[in-house]
Design an enzyme around this catalytic site. Structure first.
Site, PDB file in Angstrom:
ATOM      1  N   SER A   1       0.845  -1.205   0.000  1.00  0.00           N
ATOM      2  CA  SER A   1       0.000   0.000   0.000  1.00  0.00           C
ATOM      3  C   SER A   1       0.876   1.249   0.000  1.00  0.00           C
ATOM      4  O   SER A   1       0.513   2.267  -0.580  1.00  0.00           O
ATOM      5  CB  SER A   1      -0.948  -0.009   1.195  1.00  0.00           C
ATOM      6  OG  SER A   1      -0.219  -0.162   2.387  1.00  0.00           O
TER       7      SER A   1
ATOM      8  N   LYS B   1      14.397 -17.831 -14.163  1.00  0.00           N
ATOM      9  CA  LYS B   1      15.135 -18.628 -15.148  1.00  0.00           C
ATOM     10  C   LYS B   1      14.909 -20.125 -15.002  1.00  0.00           C
ATOM     11  O   LYS B   1      15.063 -20.878 -15.970  1.00  0.00           O
ATOM     12  CB  LYS B   1      16.638 -18.340 -15.013  1.00  0.00           C
ATOM     13  CG  LYS B   1      17.029 -16.910 -15.368  1.00  0.00           C
ATOM     14  CD  LYS B   1      17.291 -16.767 -16.854  1.00  0.00           C
ATOM     15  CE  LYS B   1      17.816 -15.368 -17.189  1.00  0.00           C
ATOM     16  NZ  LYS B   1      18.005 -15.195 -18.641  1.00  0.00           N
TER      17      LYS B   1
ATOM     18  N   SER C   1      27.177 -16.612 -16.759  1.00  0.00           N
ATOM     19  CA  SER C   1      27.697 -16.503 -15.401  1.00  0.00           C
ATOM     20  C   SER C   1      26.584 -16.097 -14.457  1.00  0.00           C
ATOM     21  O   SER C   1      26.819 -15.772 -13.310  1.00  0.00           O
ATOM     22  CB  SER C   1      28.833 -15.489 -15.349  1.00  0.00           C
ATOM     23  OG  SER C   1      28.355 -14.244 -15.807  1.00  0.00           O
TER      24      SER C   1
ATOM     25  N   TYR D   1      24.780 -27.004  -7.440  1.00  0.00           N
ATOM     26  CA  TYR D   1      23.693 -27.714  -8.109  1.00  0.00           C
ATOM     27  C   TYR D   1      24.208 -28.868  -8.966  1.00  0.00           C
ATOM     28  O   TYR D   1      23.457 -29.498  -9.694  1.00  0.00           O
ATOM     29  CB  TYR D   1      22.867 -26.747  -8.972  1.00  0.00           C
ATOM     30  CG  TYR D   1      22.082 -25.729  -8.170  1.00  0.00           C
ATOM     31  CD1 TYR D   1      21.157 -26.134  -7.205  1.00  0.00           C
ATOM     32  CD2 TYR D   1      22.252 -24.367  -8.373  1.00  0.00           C
ATOM     33  CE1 TYR D   1      20.431 -25.203  -6.469  1.00  0.00           C
ATOM     34  CE2 TYR D   1      21.531 -23.423  -7.637  1.00  0.00           C
ATOM     35  CZ  TYR D   1      20.626 -23.859  -6.686  1.00  0.00           C
ATOM     36  OH  TYR D   1      19.911 -22.941  -5.961  1.00  0.00           O
TER      37      TYR D   1
ATOM     38  N   GLY E   1      16.596  -7.931 -21.225  1.00  0.00           N
ATOM     39  CA  GLY E   1      18.032  -8.039 -21.485  1.00  0.00           C
ATOM     40  C   GLY E   1      18.153  -8.732 -22.839  1.00  0.00           C
ATOM     41  O   GLY E   1      18.122  -8.092 -23.884  1.00  0.00           O
ATOM     42  N   GLY E   2      18.206 -10.063 -22.826  1.00  0.00           N
ATOM     43  CA  GLY E   2      18.171 -10.825 -24.077  1.00  0.00           C
ATOM     44  C   GLY E   2      16.759 -10.973 -24.621  1.00  0.00           C
ATOM     45  O   GLY E   2      16.572 -11.327 -25.783  1.00  0.00           O
ATOM     46  N   GLY E   3      15.774 -10.733 -23.775  1.00  0.00           N
ATOM     47  CA  GLY E   3      14.393 -10.700 -24.253  1.00  0.00           C
ATOM     48  C   GLY E   3      13.595 -11.976 -24.022  1.00  0.00           C
ATOM     49  O   GLY E   3      12.441 -12.050 -24.426  1.00  0.00           O
TER      50      GLY E   3
ATOM     51  N   ALA F   1      22.156   0.458 -21.071  1.00  0.00           N
ATOM     52  CA  ALA F   1      22.213  -0.793 -21.850  1.00  0.00           C
ATOM     53  C   ALA F   1      20.968  -0.835 -22.723  1.00  0.00           C
ATOM     54  O   ALA F   1      20.219  -1.795 -22.728  1.00  0.00           O
ATOM     55  CB  ALA F   1      22.262  -2.002 -20.920  1.00  0.00           C
TER      56      ALA F   1
ATOM     57  N   ASN G   1      18.944 -12.524  -6.581  1.00  0.00           N
ATOM     58  CA  ASN G   1      20.330 -12.925  -6.331  1.00  0.00           C
ATOM     59  C   ASN G   1      21.249 -11.712  -6.347  1.00  0.00           C
ATOM     60  O   ASN G   1      21.559 -11.159  -7.396  1.00  0.00           O
ATOM     61  CB  ASN G   1      20.766 -13.977  -7.339  1.00  0.00           C
ATOM     62  CG  ASN G   1      19.993 -15.268  -7.143  1.00  0.00           C
ATOM     63  OD1 ASN G   1      19.712 -15.665  -6.009  1.00  0.00           O
ATOM     64  ND2 ASN G   1      19.606 -15.918  -8.224  1.00  0.00           N
TER      65      ASN G   1
END
Lengths: 322, 322
Positions: free
Chosen positions: A29, A53, A78, A115, A179-181, A208, A306
């Protein structure tokens, strides 16, 4: 060129549903009061690996044939896609290789290793990345899962907006970082498919602004030496994501570094959630263009959380005993 | 001395329910893996004013008579209770006065002002605070709402645990931070009332271990010059909170500053939520005593999320352009 459809995104959602978190939609709010808009934050910072992602990576891996699965997957990144692909591969019980620049921060290397992916370091430039990846593919037969220039990855990313519009069907506008879309492609395909009258906007750092330039001129421009705190938005559109964005997106807004940092801080302070700078570009668009969003029900994709906590843009060194 | 009962807390919940946020209970498979326990985080960092304190303040104000409401309320605090009382008073349409030390950080002064309270500054010591407050009460007739030495405040704080155990009835253990003991009193009364066999623990900084000392010796010890990053836990128990804690709490654990900071960072990094140091003492207890909690369903009260972002214990100065 075949572009993803709403139906492709729905199928992706059915496919990945049991592997992903259904992330919450949050409101504030206080931020509504500041912006004059009615904002719904789709919190992919709470997604597995801390970013949307994982949706795309999981969807791509689940569509590999048994023969392809045996060969394993590879990517060069990265960032969040590397961690996402590593976890998605482990979830599916297949091997993952990640090519990372030798300059990648230790915390990111550790996450990907944690991972279970195998890491290959290369010189920190685009040519070295691509060469190292090509060599490894030749050698091992691994399947390249590109961070965004991939039909199945885009469909996976679109599932966040599917969930958002299921929960808040009355949204009038949606903003996603670009960014990359991959995220903006999935977001816009889902949103326009469900609600044709909805407005879909991309949010990009002024430092950018290759997607904005490409969108505005109609000619694909690569990203050239971008310098922005939004480190997830350094990449360039691909032919595929550019085509989707030209078809479905209403506008791309650029924002200053100052707006990104202050918007990030605003969300941390008022909402008590951790978002990364690349996610803060969306609120920055609202802060810089209040007249566009005033009184509008606006969805925002919080792409991830992150952040390197020991390198924050609003921190002074800590003195104990004060 | 009349101690609060489960029934008092249930009545408090019915009273404040429409004013508070029902905060989420979050889990983290990664932190479960690290600790070996099964943890349920009751996220009061998402409560109004960013802390559980709003529950107690709202409950206390709603029980004032009309005549008392006209006189307004007063407290001395530079922390979350000041903001909570200010907002609760505004919500009820009554006047609030807050006595703050002249050394209080600007951000806290602004928060209290933002909620509409009138601020009175005094010298930064206990005697000056109490004298200034007493003078103002004499002058205005305002009602003192103590941060924790107040039956109705304690009942309000207990409502967080009521919600937690409603959502996760199978909890075997609950941990809450202890400063003045209002939260731990409410938590333990609610938990033991609902599930007599549940274990309830207090979490306290080793550098401010007066509650531990009082609990262990059976004699009330005041807090003497505590120096801890957990700035919400500097206060001493009162006769009332000490009596409740002696009756209902199974043990108080003390934790080091290092544990508090690393536990805070762990929650920020893995859960993507912002918690204040005073909340991190709970996870620190689990980290320092894993054998007590291994395999146990453990509830943790995340008391708040108000942190000065430009003074974080794990931050180095930010360099742009890196």
């Amino acid at each position: 060129m075949v572009l993803p459809s709403l139906n492709d995104i729905k199928k992706a959602h059915a496919r990945i549903e049991k592997y992903i978190h259904k992330t919450p939609v949050m409101t504030s709010s206080q931020i509504n009061k500041i912006t004059g808009a009615e904002i719904f934050f789709k919190c992919e910072n709470f997604q597995k690996v801390g970013a949307f992602k994982f949706r795309g990576a999981m969807n791509a891996i689940l569509q590999l044939s048994d023969e392809e699965k045996k060969r394993g997957v590879i990517t060069h990144s990265s960032g969040n896609h590397a961690a996402a692909l590593a976890l998605a591969a482990r979830t599916a019980g297949i091997k993952a290789m990640v090519v990372m620049p030798s300059s990648a921060p230790d915390v990111k290397v550790k996450a990907v290793k944690g991972y279970g992916a195998e890491i290959f370091f290369c010189e920190p430039n685009q040519a070295a990345r691509e060469q190292t990846t090509a060599d490894l593919i030749k050698e091992t037969g691994a399947i390249l899962i590109h961070p965004y220039d991939n039909f199945n990855v885009i469909c996976g990313q679109g599932t966040a907006t599917l969930e958002l519009l299921e929960e808040i069907p009355s949204l009038e506008m949606v903003i996603a970082p670009v960014g990359g879309g991959g995220l903006l492609s999935g977001t816009s395909t889902a949103a326009k498919g469900i609600t044709p009258r909805i407005k879909v906007f991309g949010a990009e750092p002024l430092n950018a602004s290759d997607a904005w330039k490409s969108f505005t001129t109609g000619v694909l421009h690569p990203s050239v030496s971008p310098r922005t705190i939004a480190d997830g938005l350094l990449t360039s559109l691909s032919e595929l994501t550019f085509a989707v964005i030209r078809k479905n997106v209403d506008n791309i807004f650029t924002v200053t570094e100052e707006s990104i940092i202050s918007s990030m801080r605003l969300i941390w302070e008022r909402m008590k959630i951790i978002i990364e700078p690349s996610s803060a570009v969306t609120l920055a668009v609202l802060m810089e263009n209040p007249e566009v969003f005033r009184g509008r029900k606006t969805g925002i994709i919080i792409s991830g959380g992150n952040v390197e906590l020991d390198r924050l843009p609003f921190s002074k060194p800590y003195e104990t005993g004060q």
